[in-house]
Scaffold this motif. Structure first.
Motif, PDB file in Angstrom:
ATOM      1  N   LEU A  96      47.701  42.983  44.858  1.00 47.18           N
ATOM      2  CA  LEU A  96      47.167  41.637  44.622  1.00 47.18           C
ATOM      3  C   LEU A  96      48.309  40.627  44.604  1.00 47.18           C
ATOM      4  CD1 LEU A  96      44.520  42.301  41.810  1.00 47.18           C
ATOM      5  CD2 LEU A  96      44.103  41.903  44.243  1.00 47.18           C
ATOM      6  N   ALA A  97      48.101  39.515  45.279  1.00 51.35           N
ATOM      7  CA  ALA A  97      49.097  38.442  45.249  1.00 51.35           C
ATOM      8  C   ALA A  97      49.115  37.802  43.868  1.00 51.35           C
ATOM      9  CB  ALA A  97      48.774  37.395  46.315  1.00 51.35           C
ATOM     10  N   GLU A  98      50.335  37.512  43.384  1.00 52.59           N
ATOM     11  CA  GLU A  98      50.453  36.951  42.034  1.00 52.59           C
ATOM     12  C   GLU A  98      49.885  35.533  41.964  1.00 52.59           C
ATOM     13  OE1 GLU A  98      54.570  37.208  41.212  1.00 52.59           O
ATOM     14  OE2 GLU A  98      54.609  39.414  41.212  1.00 52.59           O
ATOM     15  N   ASP A  99      50.029  34.806  43.021  1.00 49.68           N
ATOM     16  CA  ASP A  99      49.563  33.408  43.018  1.00 49.68           C
ATOM     17  C   ASP A  99      48.535  33.194  44.118  1.00 49.68           C
ATOM     18  OD1 ASP A  99      51.351  33.898  44.971  1.00 49.68           O
ATOM     19  OD2 ASP A  99      52.456  32.000  44.794  1.00 49.68           O
ATOM     20  N   LEU A 133      39.462  47.064  43.006  1.00 47.56           N
ATOM     21  CA  LEU A 133      40.209  48.305  43.205  1.00 47.56           C
ATOM     22  C   LEU A 133      41.695  48.109  42.949  1.00 47.56           C
ATOM     23  CD1 LEU A 133      40.303  51.293  44.316  1.00 47.56           C
ATOM     24  CD2 LEU A 133      40.686  50.275  46.559  1.00 47.56           C
ATOM     25  N   LEU A 134      42.236  46.976  43.392  1.00 46.18           N
ATOM     26  CA  LEU A 134      43.675  46.748  43.301  1.00 46.18           C
ATOM     27  C   LEU A 134      44.116  46.196  41.950  1.00 46.18           C
ATOM     28  CD1 LEU A 134      44.375  45.280  46.867  1.00 46.18           C
ATOM     29  CD2 LEU A 134      44.768  47.599  46.037  1.00 46.18           C
ATOM     30  N   GLN A 135      43.175  46.054  41.014  1.00 44.44           N
ATOM     31  CA  GLN A 135      43.529  45.555  39.687  1.00 44.44           C
ATOM     32  C   GLN A 135      44.507  46.490  38.969  1.00 44.44           C
ATOM     33  OE1 GLN A 135      42.955  42.771  38.103  1.00 44.44           O
ATOM     34  NE2 GLN A 135      41.547  41.820  39.575  1.00 44.44           N
ATOM     35  N   ASP A 136      44.522  47.778  39.345  1.00 45.74           N
ATOM     36  CA  ASP A 136      45.406  48.723  38.645  1.00 45.74           C
ATOM     37  C   ASP A 136      46.868  48.590  39.070  1.00 45.74           C
ATOM     38  OD1 ASP A 136      45.394  49.786  41.185  1.00 45.74           O
ATOM     39  OD2 ASP A 136      44.510  51.709  40.629  1.00 45.74           O
ATOM     40  N   GLY A 137      47.139  47.720  40.061  1.00 41.29           N
ATOM     41  CA  GLY A 137      48.514  47.478  40.468  1.00 41.29           C
ATOM     42  C   GLY A 137      49.085  48.485  41.442  1.00 41.29           C
TER      43      GLY A 137
END
Length: 758
Positions: free
Chosen positions: A151-154, A171-175
């Motif tokens: 995930l893009a930070e901004d 799905l990508l919330q886990d980093g």
């Protein structure tokens, strides 16, 4: 007005105040780089000051107008004097081109580089061609790093969200960084959804770390219960691995004696030491049932390496071998050149197989070179076979190899009874090829609901097609070989160059219709005959051109194991270590097939092949029977198969070879001269013949036309160099070849220790 004369630079400089001398340019460090190409040796380059380079580093260098991948090399002082390559011309340091880039790849170890140099020197092959087997085409050039998404930070607030896009974001919330394919599969969306989020700046591209796709086999998973001879051999082999020093062990055991289970325990001992193991199999098809045994023992599959795995799998396996995450690799002969991180054991299964010899490109025997790699790196190797080669037995006799013997089958199973069917006394009906005595035994086997096998080492329907009217034989237009009829495909095929053409309706020479006749049997013809004789039997054909690859082979093996097949008909692929517990009868259609011609090893190869085929029968509680159809029942090979005395036959073979110092009691090297023009091939061969070496213990045979005198439109001539075992052939060949310049378009291929004489 006259122009002023331009001031000379030297005069101008003398008018200036003295300036400090410029600092001396640092000396350019010279490095040698070996490229995976057929050059005589490495090229020198300049190492940039900001690029620390060490031997083994994988680099990109300029070559002409191209950029090529190579490896920083260094001279090998440990090569035997007889093997040392000729010195290379040195280029002035000022003229050296700099190394362009140091790649982020694991460096090749000193042991592997030494091994590559050794193989090149022994086989008289440019070292770059041997390096190419390690640094394959898919490893060349600047590798594209594996990229993933997080995930893009901004990420912008204006990103349009859909249910599919929301799945990806959740799905990508886990980093965890994932590839596009992994995200699409896990979120159950299309790759376009991921690409859309990336284009909208909602995802950030990141370089992924090294993939580790191979689970570690557990040496303590599903420990076997071994007793008697198996337990004794297992302890001996495990102790050899525990010693951690170079040694060669021959594990010889009759078919069905449990050799695989024993060497799997040696692999377990290697894993317990934290080292890697390599298992070489002669044929890819063997891996199907072998993989099941391995998985049952260790709880996971090993890494696989052969020509049919995909590009991505090859890349992953290459890296996993290099970083040590692939702890066990099973593969064909080329797996020997993988860049293992900590190799501690090699197993060569079916060590007698001629398939371990590569006949094109770098011509080498993987069994012999595996022994060399183990010796150079100082770890043990085990050679495994029910019918060891005479070379291996000679090394056992000389005390160079250890010897473990398993004389009986595992679990109380008995060896099959072998009987010869003299085809002069039991001829088949006209136009057929199965003796009535064999068909009777097949019928009885099916009635008992047991499985049977028919073996004929000949693909296709018939090896020869000729015209009954004029005698014309259908031949390959590119080779001196007959075209083999494949009736199911309605094609004629050359088994040497793969040329194919449709079966013509009339004779190409005389034009006679319906005059082309099949001569002799292939397995398609035997299958046709068996279907007519046993219309209710479920028949499965196993040959390299009927099985599409390892997956198809695995399915065929599974069908036999599930008893969905009554009769297996196959070529040599059926001899390769299969365990079919319900198969009780093996019929060998033409036991004499391999005995013709002038092959030095014809008898040895025939008894090895037929013994292996016979070993498929009676591997469980029901006794097995083997019937050999032969027109020469008095031949020593046939008598040895009936008596089961393999050792006596090999002793007789050894006695015949010793007086003439034929291998393994002497050395052989073949020179194969080829050219598109027959006169050029003859001229080069004649030049080699005139300059042939001579002396005590040295003999040159030829030149003569090769048995396959034309192959792929190239005319071929052969010369054979034979020496005493104490005389190395490499320096003789180097001097010899330096005296002859091949004719235009002519090529000289060198085969050290040839196993084929075609």
């Amino acid at each position: 007005m006259p122009k002023k004369k331009a001031m000379e630079p030297a005069l101008f400089s003398s008018l200036l105040p003295d300036a400090p001398a410029p600092p001396a340019a640092p000396a350019r460090r010279r490095v040698s780089v070996l490229l995976p190409m057929p050059f005589a040796g490495p090229f020198d380059y300049a190492a940039p000051p900001n690029m620390p380079l060490n031997p083994g580093d994988v680099v990109v260098v300029p070559l002409g107008r191209r950029r090529e991948t190579g490896v920083v090399w260094e001279p090998n002082p440990n090569l035997p004097a007889d093997f040392a390559p000729p010195p290379q011309r040195t280029v002035e340091a000022a003229r050296l081109r700099p190394v362009a880039e140091l790649l982020d790849l694991p460096p090749l170890s000193a042991e592997l580089r030494h091994f590559i140099d050794w193989v090149a020197a022994y086989t008289l092959t440019p070292p770059g061609m041997v390096l190419a087997m390690t640094l394959r085409l898919h490893m060349r050039g600047v590798p594209t790093p594996s990229m993933g998404w997080v995930l893009a930070e901004d990420r912008p607030d204006t990103v349009r969200l859909t249910p599919a896009r929301q799945k990806v974001l959740d799905l990508l919330q886990d980093g965890t960084a994932r590839t596009t394919t992994d995200i699409a599969n896990a979120a159950n969306v299309g790759p376009g959804v991921v690409k859309g989020l990336a284009d909208a700046k909602a995802l950030k591209a990141v370089k992924l770390g090294p993939e580790r796709p191979f689970a570690a086999p557990n040496p303590h998973h599903n420990l076997p219960v071994l007793e008697g001879e198996q337990a004794t051999a297992t302890v001996a082999l495990r102790n050899t691995v525990a010693e951690g020093q170079f040694s060669v062990t021959l594990l010889e055991g009759v078919t069905g004696s449990g050799k695989t289970e024993i060497y799997l325990e040696a692999i377990a001992a290697c894993l317990e030491q934290g080292k890697q193991a390599l298992v070489l199999l002669p044929e890819i098809a063997l891996s199907a049932q072998w993989m099941q045994r391995f998985t049952r023992r260790f709880g996971t599959e090993p890494a696989i390496w052969h020509s049919e795995i995909g590009q991505r799998a090859r890349r992953l396996t290459w890296h996993a071998a290099a970083n040590g995450s692939a702890t066990v690799v099973v593969g064909a002969r080329s797996a020997l050149f993988l860049p293992f991180n900590n190799l501690g054991l090699i197993i060569v299964d079916e060590e007698h197989e001629s398939l371990f010899k590569q006949e094109e490109g770098v011509i080498y025997n993987a069994r012999d070179m595996a022994v060399v790699r183990a010796r150079l790196s100082g770890f043990p190797i085990a050679l495994v076979s029910a019918t060891p080669s005479l070379e291996t037995l000679a090394n056992v006799e000389a005390g160079r190899y250890r010897h473990l013997i398993l004389p009986s089958r595992h679990g109380g199973a008995s060896l099959p009874e072998t009987r010869i069917l003299d085809m002069r006394d039991h001829p088949p009906p006209r136009g057929l090829f199965l003796s009535p005595a064999l068909t009777e035994q097949l019928s009885a086997t099916f009635e008992r609901q047991e499985q049977a096998m028919l073996f004929l080492n000949r693909r296709g329907y018939a090896p020869l097609t000729l015209c009954r009217a004029c005698g014309h034989r259908m031949e390959c237009p590119h080779c001196t070989a007959w075209l083999v009829e494949h009736r199911a495909k309605k094609m004629l095929s050359c088994h040497y160059c793969d040329h194919t053409e449709p079966m013509p309706p009339t004779c190409p020479t005389c034009g006679a219709e319906e005059s082309l006749t099949a001569i002799g049997p292939g397995i398609e013809r035997i299958t046709e005959e068996a279907k007519n004789l046993f219309p209710d039997a479920r028949i499965l054909v196993m040959a390299s051109d009927t099985l599409g690859g390892p997956a198809a082979t695995a399915e065929a093996v599974a069908k036999i194991s599930r008893r969905e097949v009554d009769l297996v008909i196959g070529t040599q692929i059926v001899a390769k270590g299969w365990h079919f517990p319900h198969l009780t009868l093996v019929g060998i259609v033409d036991a004499d097939l391999g005995l013709g011609g002038g092959d030095l090893r014809a008898g040895e190869r025939t008894i090895q092949l037929l013994h292996q085929v016979a070993g498929r029968a009676g591997r469980a509680s029901t006794p097995g029977r083997v019937l050999l159809q032969s027109y020469t029942p008095e031949h020593p090979v046939m008598q040895a198969l009936v008596s089961g005395d393999f050792d006596a036959f090999m002793a007789q073979e050894a006695a015949q070879r010793r007086p003439g110092f034929w291998p393994p009691y002497g050395r052989l090297a073949a020179l194969i001269i080829s050219a598109e023009d027959a006169k050029e091939a003859d001229a080069t061969a004649a030049d080699l013949g005139r300059t042939a070496p001579y002396g005590e213990g040295i003999q040159v045979l030829g030149p003569a036309p090769a048995p396959i005198a034309v192959l792929r439109n190239r005319h071929r001539r052969r010369i054979l160099l034979r020496t005493w075992r104490t005389i190395a052939v490499q320096p003789i060949l180097r001097r010899w070849l330096s005296m002859v310049k091949p004719g235009k378009g002519a090529r000289i291929d060198i085969d050290i220790d040839p196993v084929s004489f075609l």
